[in-house]
Design a protein around this motif. Structure first.
Motif, short mmCIF file in Angstrom:
data_model
loop_
_atom_site.label_atom_id
_atom_site.label_comp_id
_atom_site.label_asym_id
_atom_site.label_seq_id
_atom_site.Cartn_x
_atom_site.Cartn_y
_atom_site.Cartn_z
N VAL A 190 0.84 -1.21 0.00
CA VAL A 190 0.00 0.00 0.00
C VAL A 190 0.87 1.26 0.00
N LEU A 191 1.90 1.29 0.85
CA LEU A 191 2.78 2.46 0.91
C LEU A 191 3.53 2.66 -0.40
N ALA A 192 4.11 1.59 -0.95
CA ALA A 192 4.86 1.70 -2.19
C ALA A 192 3.96 2.10 -3.35
N SER A 193 2.79 1.51 -3.43
CA SER A 193 1.86 1.81 -4.53
C SER A 193 1.32 3.23 -4.41
N ALA A 194 1.03 3.66 -3.19
CA ALA A 194 0.49 5.01 -3.00
C ALA A 194 1.51 6.08 -3.35
N THR A 195 2.75 5.92 -2.89
CA THR A 195 3.77 6.93 -3.18
C THR A 195 4.08 6.98 -4.67
N CYS A 196 4.18 5.82 -5.30
CA CYS A 196 4.47 5.77 -6.73
C CYS A 196 3.29 6.31 -7.54
N GLY A 197 2.08 5.94 -7.15
CA GLY A 197 0.90 6.43 -7.85
C GLY A 197 0.75 7.94 -7.72
N ALA A 249 3.21 23.45 3.80
CA ALA A 249 3.32 22.00 3.98
C ALA A 249 4.34 21.44 3.00
N ASN A 250 5.21 20.54 3.48
CA ASN A 250 6.17 19.90 2.58
C ASN A 250 5.52 18.70 1.90
N GLU A 251 6.26 18.07 0.99
CA GLU A 251 5.68 16.99 0.20
C GLU A 251 5.29 15.79 1.06
N GLY A 252 6.12 15.50 2.07
CA GLY A 252 5.81 14.38 2.94
C GLY A 252 4.52 14.61 3.71
N ARG A 253 4.36 15.81 4.21
CA ARG A 253 3.15 16.12 4.98
C ARG A 253 1.92 16.13 4.08
N ILE A 254 2.06 16.65 2.87
CA ILE A 254 0.95 16.66 1.93
C ILE A 254 0.50 15.23 1.63
N PHE A 255 1.47 14.36 1.43
CA PHE A 255 1.12 12.99 1.07
C PHE A 255 0.49 12.24 2.24
N PHE A 256 1.14 12.26 3.40
CA PHE A 256 0.67 11.43 4.52
C PHE A 256 -0.54 12.03 5.24
N ASN A 257 -0.62 13.36 5.33
CA ASN A 257 -1.70 13.99 6.07
C ASN A 257 -2.91 14.34 5.22
N MET A 258 -2.72 14.42 3.90
CA MET A 258 -3.83 14.84 3.06
C MET A 258 -4.18 13.80 1.99
N MET A 259 -3.20 13.44 1.16
CA MET A 259 -3.50 12.58 0.02
C MET A 259 -3.83 11.14 0.43
N LEU A 260 -3.05 10.59 1.35
CA LEU A 260 -3.30 9.20 1.76
C LEU A 260 -4.65 9.03 2.45
N PRO A 261 -5.04 9.94 3.39
CA PRO A 261 -6.39 9.82 3.96
C PRO A 261 -7.50 9.98 2.92
N ILE A 262 -7.27 10.86 1.93
CA ILE A 262 -8.27 11.05 0.88
C ILE A 262 -8.48 9.75 0.10
N ALA A 263 -7.38 9.01 -0.10
CA ALA A 263 -7.43 7.79 -0.90
C ALA A 263 -7.83 6.57 -0.07
N LYS A 264 -8.53 6.76 1.02
CA LYS A 264 -8.92 5.65 1.90
C LYS A 264 -9.64 4.52 1.16
N PRO A 265 -10.58 4.80 0.24
CA PRO A 265 -11.24 3.69 -0.47
C PRO A 265 -10.25 2.82 -1.24
N VAL A 266 -9.26 3.45 -1.90
CA VAL A 266 -8.28 2.69 -2.66
C VAL A 266 -7.34 1.94 -1.71
N VAL A 267 -6.98 2.57 -0.61
CA VAL A 267 -6.10 1.93 0.38
C VAL A 267 -6.74 0.63 0.88
N ILE A 268 -8.00 0.71 1.26
CA ILE A 268 -8.68 -0.47 1.80
C ILE A 268 -8.88 -1.52 0.72
N THR A 269 -9.24 -1.08 -0.49
CA THR A 269 -9.45 -2.04 -1.58
C THR A 269 -8.16 -2.79 -1.91
N LEU A 270 -7.06 -2.04 -2.08
CA LEU A 270 -5.79 -2.69 -2.39
C LEU A 270 -5.32 -3.56 -1.22
#
Length: 276
Positions: free
Chosen positions: A87-94, A177-198
């Protein structure tokens, strides 16, 4: 006439749906009912679907004969660890493929998608050579590392992140916000449906994986559930009572995972505030 045609189409589609559902469920139901039969009843003629004298002693026999706790722990460790890393590798690459504008990323995307055209058997030999040279043979890490990256997961996250407005990310950058914070605090929570599905798919893939563990693992202490089931099949005879009951027991964790998380699969309502 239109209403009659619509009703006819709906009826035919419903019948087709029931036929497909029965075709998928019938082998599972037969397996479940067969696991309740005694050894003699399994090969009685004529064959009957329903057991004449259903018994749960087969499951007790299976649990006492097989070291299921050890196999469950091994498989759970491999499945959970691989799922988290996938999930982490796919999310960061995606995310990078969706939001970073570099020409070489498109080339990388095409090459990555091209790997989906290759059968798994084609890449097993070179992958096994790498695992062998790294000293990961007969090690659970040898099951985990090659399974982390998946083109399917990367593509799922990329397509999802493309639907997120770039203005949302730019606003976060303006706020400091730096890129790490944007990804972990904003983008990853937004992608919750994909996270759970994958996560569900990845866990299922690793739990049911058979060929790769069969190649990499030889020590019975490192057996996963599927390899342990394979060990029941002997060269001269097969203990069908043990095999059938053990197969049902091995399905229980996947059944629980499905029941608990099915409502989260691709929950589109979670993204309703971002589209439009």
């Amino acid at each position: 006439m239109d209403k009659l045609n619509d009703r006819f189409s709906t009826t035919m589609l419903t019948i087709a749906l029931y036929v497909v559902a029965i075709a998928y469920l019938f082998p599972i139901v037969w397996l479940l009912l067969s696991s309740l039969k005694t050894g003699g009843e399994l090969f009685s003629f004529p064959l009957s679907i329903l057991p004449e004298n259903p018994t749960l002693e087969n499951y007790t026999y299976s649990w006492n004969t097989m070291d299921f706790m050890k196999y469950f722990i091994n498989t759970m460790f491999v499945a959970v660890t691989t799922t988290v890393l996938t999930v982490l590798a796919s999310a960061t690459c995606g995310y990078a493929l969706a939001k970073y504008k570099y020409k070489w990323l498109n080339v990388f995307l095409i090459c990555m998608l091209a790997t989906t055209m290759l059968p798994t058997e084609v890449i097993m030999t070179p992958t096994f050579s790498v695992i062998l040279n790294l000293g990961l043979y007969d090690n659970l890490a040898g099951l985990i590392i090659p399974s982390i990256n998946t083109a399917t997961g990367i593509f799922m996250f990329r397509q999802y992140f493309l639907t997120v407005p770039n203005d949302l990310i730019e606003s976060a950058r303006i706020d400091g916000a730096n890129e790490g914070r944007i990804f972990f605090n904003m983008m990853l929570p937004i992608a919750k449906p994909v996270v759970i599905t994958l996560a569900i798919f990845s866990f299922q893939w690793r739990w049911n994986d058979y060929i790769w563990p069969l190649l990499v693992v030889s020590d019975p202490d490192n057996y996963t559930v599927q390899i342990a089931l394979r060990s029941i099949v002997g060269a001269d005879n097969i203990d069908w009572v043990l095999l059938l009951a053990s197969s049902i027991i091995s399905l229980v964790p996947m059944f629980i995972i499905f029941i608990v998380f099915q409502r989260y699969i691709m929950d589109t309502s979670a993204t309703s505030g971002l589209k439009g």
